[in-house]
Design a protein around this motif. Structure first.
Motif, PDB file in Angstrom:
ATOM      1  N   ASN A   9     -13.803  17.419  12.580  1.00 52.52           N
ATOM      2  CA  ASN A   9     -13.177  18.434  13.082  1.00 52.52           C
ATOM      3  C   ASN A   9     -13.387  19.564  11.908  1.00 52.52           C
ATOM      4  O   ASN A   9     -12.867  19.386  10.744  1.00 52.52           O
ATOM      5  N   ILE A  10     -14.309  20.487  12.098  1.00 57.24           N
ATOM      6  CA  ILE A  10     -14.721  21.452  11.083  1.00 57.24           C
ATOM      7  C   ILE A  10     -14.403  22.804  11.433  1.00 57.24           C
ATOM      8  O   ILE A  10     -14.839  23.359  12.526  1.00 57.24           O
ATOM      9  N   GLN A  11     -13.727  23.526  10.496  1.00 56.05           N
ATOM     10  CA  GLN A  11     -13.767  25.039  10.515  1.00 56.05           C
ATOM     11  C   GLN A  11     -14.378  25.738   9.345  1.00 56.05           C
ATOM     12  O   GLN A  11     -14.373  25.265   8.266  1.00 56.05           O
ATOM     13  N   VAL A  12     -14.880  26.821   9.561  1.00 54.89           N
ATOM     14  CA  VAL A  12     -15.738  27.632   8.673  1.00 54.89           C
ATOM     15  C   VAL A  12     -15.259  28.896   8.691  1.00 54.89           C
ATOM     16  O   VAL A  12     -15.138  29.782   9.736  1.00 54.89           O
ATOM     17  N   ILE A  13     -14.663  29.374   7.511  1.00 55.82           N
ATOM     18  CA  ILE A  13     -14.190  30.748   7.472  1.00 55.82           C
ATOM     19  C   ILE A  13     -14.796  31.512   6.208  1.00 55.82           C
ATOM     20  O   ILE A  13     -15.253  31.004   5.346  1.00 55.82           O
TER      21      ILE A  13
END
Length: 203
Positions: A81-85
């Motif tokens: 579960n990866i989020q890139v900001i």
């Protein structure tokens, strides 16, 4: 890598009004009242942002490209579960991966994306968070944003708030004083387990 001093866009009220009017006209021509509101809000936010227009576009491109490239890695999509900001080329990576091997694949994939200045790897090793945890994270983000908005010493629009498993990550182009105020506000909100700074400091 040395970060370049950001260029601030200064526009008079009349210029802002003209841009807003133009966005309203363009949306009205499309025959959609909702689009009008969205266009005006988005336009005003872009104008108030301390990043240049081109940097805002670059950040959107970085996020889209990174997520697309990660989704091409089947081992990551099944077990992570990866989020890139991205904020002015500073990239924050949060979420969960099953092991350090997958963490390495994720970061290597993101490093290949153009226009990234630096990466804050804040991936955690473990199982993906539950739907309940995600709901709590949304609630915490809302509380932090509201608290920042209520403080007269800073401008809440200068901060990006990301919450992952009760950890709150703060990003933005801010002064050291502004950053310290935001951190102090956030760390005193009930439910926040940890505050992480990913600021780019400006004078």
């Amino acid at each position: 890598m040395v970060l370049k001093k950001p260029v601030h866009l200064k526009l008079g009220q009349s210029k802002i009004a003209r841009i807003a009017a133009l966005l309203m006209l363009m949306s009205a021509l499309n025959g959609c009242a909702v689009a009008t509101v969205v266009a005006i809000t988005a336009g005003a936010t872009m104008i108030a942002d301390r990043r240049t227009f081109s940097k805002q576009i670059d950040d959107q491109s970085i996020e889209i490209t990174a997520h697309n490239d990660i989704n091409k890695q089947k081992t990551l999509t099944k077990n992570s579960n990866i989020q890139v900001i991205s904020m002015n080329g500073t990239v924050l990576v949060v979420g969960q991966v099953a092991n350090t091997y997958l963490q390495g694949i994720a970061i290597k994939t993101i490093q290949a994306v153009p226009d990234i200045v630096t990466i804050h790897d804040q991936l955690r090793i473990g199982e993906n968070v539950s739907a309940l945890t995600k709901s709590n994270d949304i609630w915490l983000t809302s509380r932090v944003k509201s608290a920042l908005l209520a403080n007269s010493e800073i401008n809440a629009i200068d901060f990006k708030v990301i919450t992952e498993n009760s950890e709150v990550f703060l990003m933005g182009l801010v002064t050291k004083e502004e950053g310290d105020i935001a951190v102090e506000i956030t760390r005193n909100i009930n439910g926040v387990s940890r505050v992480y700074k990913a600021f780019e400091y400006i004078k």
